[in-house]
Write an enzyme that holds these catalytic residues in place. Sequence first.
Site, PDB file in Angstrom:
ATOM      1  N   HIS A  18      -5.999  -6.076   3.219  1.00  0.00           N
ATOM      2  CA  HIS A  18      -6.850  -4.941   2.859  1.00  0.00           C
ATOM      3  C   HIS A  18      -7.091  -4.030   4.061  1.00  0.00           C
ATOM      4  O   HIS A  18      -7.510  -4.496   5.117  1.00  0.00           O
ATOM      5  CB  HIS A  18      -8.189  -5.515   2.370  1.00  0.00           C
ATOM      6  N   GLU A  45      -2.673  -2.862   2.015  1.00  0.00           N
ATOM      7  CA  GLU A  45      -3.377  -1.816   1.269  1.00  0.00           C
ATOM      8  C   GLU A  45      -3.958  -0.851   2.291  1.00  0.00           C
ATOM      9  O   GLU A  45      -4.325  -1.247   3.410  1.00  0.00           O
ATOM     10  CB  GLU A  45      -4.502  -2.459   0.444  1.00  0.00           C
ATOM     11  N   ASP A  47      -6.131   3.330   2.534  1.00  0.00           N
ATOM     12  CA  ASP A  47      -6.803   4.424   1.825  1.00  0.00           C
ATOM     13  C   ASP A  47      -6.305   5.749   2.374  1.00  0.00           C
ATOM     14  O   ASP A  47      -6.432   6.011   3.581  1.00  0.00           O
ATOM     15  CB  ASP A  47      -8.317   4.328   2.047  1.00  0.00           C
ATOM     16  N   HIS A  60     -11.204   5.658   4.736  1.00  0.00           N
ATOM     17  CA  HIS A  60     -11.807   5.171   3.490  1.00  0.00           C
ATOM     18  C   HIS A  60     -12.857   6.129   2.940  1.00  0.00           C
ATOM     19  O   HIS A  60     -12.815   6.534   1.780  1.00  0.00           O
ATOM     20  CB  HIS A  60     -12.426   3.793   3.722  1.00  0.00           C
ATOM     21  N   GLU A 120      -3.810   3.328  -1.681  1.00  0.00           N
ATOM     22  CA  GLU A 120      -4.894   3.778  -2.565  1.00  0.00           C
ATOM     23  C   GLU A 120      -5.117   5.260  -2.307  1.00  0.00           C
ATOM     24  O   GLU A 120      -5.447   5.667  -1.194  1.00  0.00           O
ATOM     25  CB  GLU A 120      -6.190   3.002  -2.337  1.00  0.00           C
TER      26      GLU A 120
END
Length: 257
Positions: A18, A45, A47, A60, A120
């Site tokens: 993450h 992952e 952002d 993020h 994401e």
Amino acid sequence: MSTAFRLEPWPYPRWIAHRGAGKLAPENTLAAFRVGAAHGYRMFECDAKLSGDGVPFLLHDATLERTTSARGQAAEWTWAELSRLDAGGWHSRSYAGEPPPTLEAVVRFVLRNGHALNIEIKPSPGAEALTGQAVAEHCRRWWSATPGAVPPLLTSFKPAALRAARAAAPELPRGLLLDHWWEGWWDEAQALDCSAVVAHFGMLDAAAVEGLRAAGMRCLAYTVNDACEADRLLQAGVDGLITDAVDRFAPGEGLLD
Ligand code: G3P
Ligand code: CA
């Protein structure tokens, strides 16, 4: 007679680090990706949002203060300004001076190392379609220059971002992110032609996972940091677990503890 959906092959590892390496290093920096890779992770992952002048980069929050040396709305800063910020000092002294990376720099790291990436799409407020389109267009170009590489999995909590990504690069797999089962999520996931639903771990049980898979969608869980929860979700049959705990969960080998 019920309609049988085909579950497409899933080329991604089960364990996903993450924000690069979760909490061991400053989230969404290249340093975090390197720490995650050093712990054996092969999928990450992150952002992605747009700078004020349209450069996709990793952050993020919509605002800068939690994870950089500046304050204010990220979308009001040009990339030239953002690139000079410290995105590591907030985490610990040893990471002071670590810059925020462009999405392109992270993609280069991932492709050079043969890793997989879950991007994401995390738009600044009001920039949902623009961000989805930009991320998908850039990804199409970057990945077409690397034949054979596992395509990026594009996910978002924002259907408008996924709709724009689908229009720009329909061949890139999409996943709808859910923090609760809101009314209409199923129709939205189907309309977006999603390969996956990525849900908060607390929402998932075996029936939910099976329901998604029976409809031809994979099921991933975020953000799983507890060994008992990880075990429960694996038993339930999830296809992927997104975790901060890269030092506790060995990817591909189940639980360390
Ligand atoms: O993509 C899964 C997870 O990262 C979504 O929540 O807030 O950590 O971006 P958040
Ligand atoms: Ca995220």
